[in-house]
Design a protein around this motif. Sequence first.
Motif, short mmCIF file in Angstrom:
data_model
loop_
_atom_site.label_atom_id
_atom_site.label_comp_id
_atom_site.label_asym_id
_atom_site.label_seq_id
_atom_site.Cartn_x
_atom_site.Cartn_y
_atom_site.Cartn_z
N ILE A 172 -14.36 -75.13 -87.57
CA ILE A 172 -14.35 -74.68 -86.17
C ILE A 172 -15.77 -74.32 -85.73
O ILE A 172 -16.50 -73.63 -86.43
CB ILE A 172 -13.43 -73.45 -86.00
CG1 ILE A 172 -12.00 -73.81 -86.39
CG2 ILE A 172 -13.47 -72.93 -84.57
CD1 ILE A 172 -11.03 -72.63 -86.33
N HIS A 173 -16.17 -74.83 -84.57
CA HIS A 173 -17.42 -74.45 -83.91
C HIS A 173 -17.06 -73.90 -82.54
O HIS A 173 -15.89 -73.94 -82.14
CB HIS A 173 -18.33 -75.67 -83.72
CG HIS A 173 -18.61 -76.46 -84.96
ND1 HIS A 173 -19.67 -76.18 -85.80
CD2 HIS A 173 -17.98 -77.51 -85.52
CE1 HIS A 173 -19.68 -77.04 -86.81
NE2 HIS A 173 -18.65 -77.86 -86.67
N SER A 174 -18.04 -73.40 -81.84
CA SER A 174 -17.78 -72.96 -80.48
C SER A 174 -18.96 -73.33 -79.58
O SER A 174 -20.11 -73.07 -79.93
CB SER A 174 -17.54 -71.45 -80.45
OG SER A 174 -17.10 -71.07 -79.17
N ASN A 207 -25.74 -72.51 -77.82
CA ASN A 207 -25.61 -72.23 -79.25
C ASN A 207 -24.20 -72.48 -79.70
O ASN A 207 -23.27 -72.39 -78.90
CB ASN A 207 -25.90 -70.75 -79.53
CG ASN A 207 -27.35 -70.42 -79.46
OD1 ASN A 207 -28.17 -71.00 -80.17
ND2 ASN A 207 -27.69 -69.52 -78.58
N CYS A 208 -24.06 -72.71 -81.01
CA CYS A 208 -22.74 -72.62 -81.60
C CYS A 208 -22.41 -71.13 -81.69
O CYS A 208 -23.22 -70.35 -82.16
CB CYS A 208 -22.73 -73.25 -82.98
SG CYS A 208 -21.11 -73.17 -83.77
N ALA A 209 -21.22 -70.77 -81.23
CA ALA A 209 -20.89 -69.34 -81.14
C ALA A 209 -19.76 -68.96 -82.09
O ALA A 209 -19.07 -67.98 -81.88
CB ALA A 209 -20.52 -68.99 -79.70
N GLU A 210 -19.55 -69.80 -83.13
CA GLU A 210 -18.51 -69.48 -84.11
C GLU A 210 -19.10 -69.79 -85.48
O GLU A 210 -19.58 -70.91 -85.70
CB GLU A 210 -17.27 -70.36 -83.84
CG GLU A 210 -16.17 -70.24 -84.86
CD GLU A 210 -15.36 -68.95 -84.66
OE1 GLU A 210 -15.12 -68.55 -83.52
OE2 GLU A 210 -15.00 -68.35 -85.69
N PHE A 211 -19.08 -68.84 -86.40
CA PHE A 211 -19.71 -69.09 -87.70
C PHE A 211 -19.08 -70.32 -88.37
O PHE A 211 -17.85 -70.39 -88.51
CB PHE A 211 -19.58 -67.87 -88.62
CG PHE A 211 -20.24 -68.11 -89.94
CD1 PHE A 211 -21.63 -68.10 -90.03
CD2 PHE A 211 -19.50 -68.40 -91.08
CE1 PHE A 211 -22.26 -68.35 -91.23
CE2 PHE A 211 -20.13 -68.65 -92.28
CZ PHE A 211 -21.51 -68.63 -92.36
N CYS A 212 -19.92 -71.29 -88.74
CA CYS A 212 -19.38 -72.55 -89.24
C CYS A 212 -20.02 -72.98 -90.56
O CYS A 212 -19.75 -74.05 -91.07
CB CYS A 212 -19.57 -73.64 -88.17
SG CYS A 212 -21.27 -73.76 -87.60
N GLY A 213 -20.88 -72.13 -91.13
CA GLY A 213 -21.49 -72.48 -92.41
C GLY A 213 -22.96 -72.11 -92.43
O GLY A 213 -23.47 -71.43 -91.52
N ALA A 215 -25.89 -73.36 -91.77
CA ALA A 215 -26.85 -73.55 -90.68
C ALA A 215 -26.24 -73.23 -89.32
O ALA A 215 -26.71 -73.72 -88.29
CB ALA A 215 -27.39 -74.98 -90.70
N HIS A 216 -25.24 -72.37 -89.31
CA HIS A 216 -24.62 -72.01 -88.03
C HIS A 216 -25.66 -71.53 -87.01
O HIS A 216 -25.65 -71.96 -85.85
CB HIS A 216 -23.57 -70.92 -88.27
CG HIS A 216 -23.27 -70.08 -87.09
ND1 HIS A 216 -22.58 -70.57 -85.99
CD2 HIS A 216 -23.58 -68.79 -86.79
CE1 HIS A 216 -22.48 -69.60 -85.08
NE2 HIS A 216 -23.08 -68.53 -85.54
N ALA A 217 -26.58 -70.66 -87.46
CA ALA A 217 -27.56 -70.09 -86.53
C ALA A 217 -28.57 -71.14 -86.06
O ALA A 217 -29.28 -70.93 -85.08
CB ALA A 217 -28.28 -68.91 -87.16
N GLN A 218 -28.64 -72.27 -86.77
CA GLN A 218 -29.57 -73.34 -86.37
C GLN A 218 -28.82 -74.47 -85.67
O GLN A 218 -29.29 -75.60 -85.63
CB GLN A 218 -30.32 -73.89 -87.58
CG GLN A 218 -31.41 -72.97 -88.11
CD GLN A 218 -30.86 -71.91 -89.03
OE1 GLN A 218 -30.00 -72.18 -89.86
NE2 GLN A 218 -31.33 -70.68 -88.88
N MET A 219 -27.64 -74.19 -85.16
CA MET A 219 -26.85 -75.23 -84.49
C MET A 219 -26.96 -75.03 -82.99
O MET A 219 -26.05 -74.56 -82.33
CB MET A 219 -25.39 -75.15 -84.96
CG MET A 219 -24.56 -76.33 -84.49
SD MET A 219 -22.97 -76.37 -85.30
CE MET A 219 -22.11 -77.54 -84.25
N ARG A 220 -28.14 -75.36 -82.47
CA ARG A 220 -28.39 -75.15 -81.04
C ARG A 220 -28.22 -76.46 -80.29
O ARG A 220 -28.12 -77.52 -80.88
CB ARG A 220 -29.81 -74.64 -80.84
CG ARG A 220 -30.02 -73.29 -81.47
CD ARG A 220 -31.34 -72.71 -81.02
NE ARG A 220 -31.92 -71.94 -82.10
CZ ARG A 220 -33.22 -71.85 -82.34
NH1 ARG A 220 -34.08 -72.51 -81.58
NH2 ARG A 220 -33.67 -71.11 -83.32
CU1 CUA Z 1 -21.23 -74.68 -85.57
CU2 CUA Z 1 -21.48 -72.38 -85.85
#
Ligand code: CUA
Length: 336
Positions: A172-174, A207-213, A215-220
């Motif tokens: 899941i991403h957001s 940004n991706c607003a759901e923790f997904c793994g 590199a979540h914080a680098q998923m812009r």
């Molecule tokens: Cu994709 Cu967090």
Amino acid sequence: MIAGRRVHFGFPAAARRRCARIAAPLTLLALAACDTPTSMLAGAGRDAVLVERLFWIMLSAAALIWVLVNGIAFYAARTEANPERERVARLFVVWCGMIVPTVVLVALLVGGMLLLRDMRGPRPDFQVTIDGEQYWWRVGYDTPAGRVVTANEIRLPAGRTVGLALASTGVIHSFWAPALGGKMDLIPGRTNRMTLTPLEPGRWGGNCAEFCGTAHAQMRFEVEVMPAPDFDRWLAAEAASARVASDAGLAVFTSAGCGACHAVRGTGNAGTTGPDLTHLASRRTMAAGILPLDRDTLAAWIRDPAALKPGALMPAFPDLKDDAMQPLLDFLTGLK
Ligand code: CUA
């Protein structure tokens, strides 16, 4: 400034200098962040404007209630109790403790539901598909000339309503571009839909607003809103096949197996695991918005992606010799 003289509001010179020393780097930071604003208070989309209005209404009401409650508490603490005041106090509890909060909460609920109805918005003029990958965004447009697939940079026309079809294959991403509208999850096995109506040309961050793994914080990602005619021209250009600037580079690309994961339309490379690179060089950034797209960064990325973005799933090519790397970079940076 009045008639060439600075107005200092009575602050001593040492304090002003200290403030300036603190403010200067902070201003630089703020200006850097302004490159692609990610604030819902930037209000550059129809839905974001609705959310922003609700935010200010709720903040003002909350501030007013806070001042009232504290004022009354202060007054009560300084007043002697007597039987007449006890009667008033009971009435006060009934009105201000039960009736007024009920009315306020019902008004907020109704206001929020009306806002949700408004955010469902007008019928979209066209569709864009967004797929959440680990850890980047696959962006697709259907055009009369065929399907256009790109990554991480979403271009939209100002003043038109776009329907986003949001899906994911893994986790899941957001999807959230706060300056343009609300947030929506991308959930494996289903397609969620939302609309955006960007109001003015400009670039906005997301940004991706759901923790997904890892590199979540680098998923812009970035949304570039263009004047509608410019957008139509861009989309038509994207639908064209790749321009091959270096046949030697294409040969390296194919023989190294890059095409197993990446598509470059018109060259026989049609992988779908990684980002479509057909018009790679028309993008400003790479690795989901965290790195500038240039020759040096591309070379470092190909040698060891995980060193630049921990968790990146692309395999490393540390042994690629310079006589293969240079034509490969010619080929990649020529994909306009
Ligand atoms: Cu994709 Cu967090």
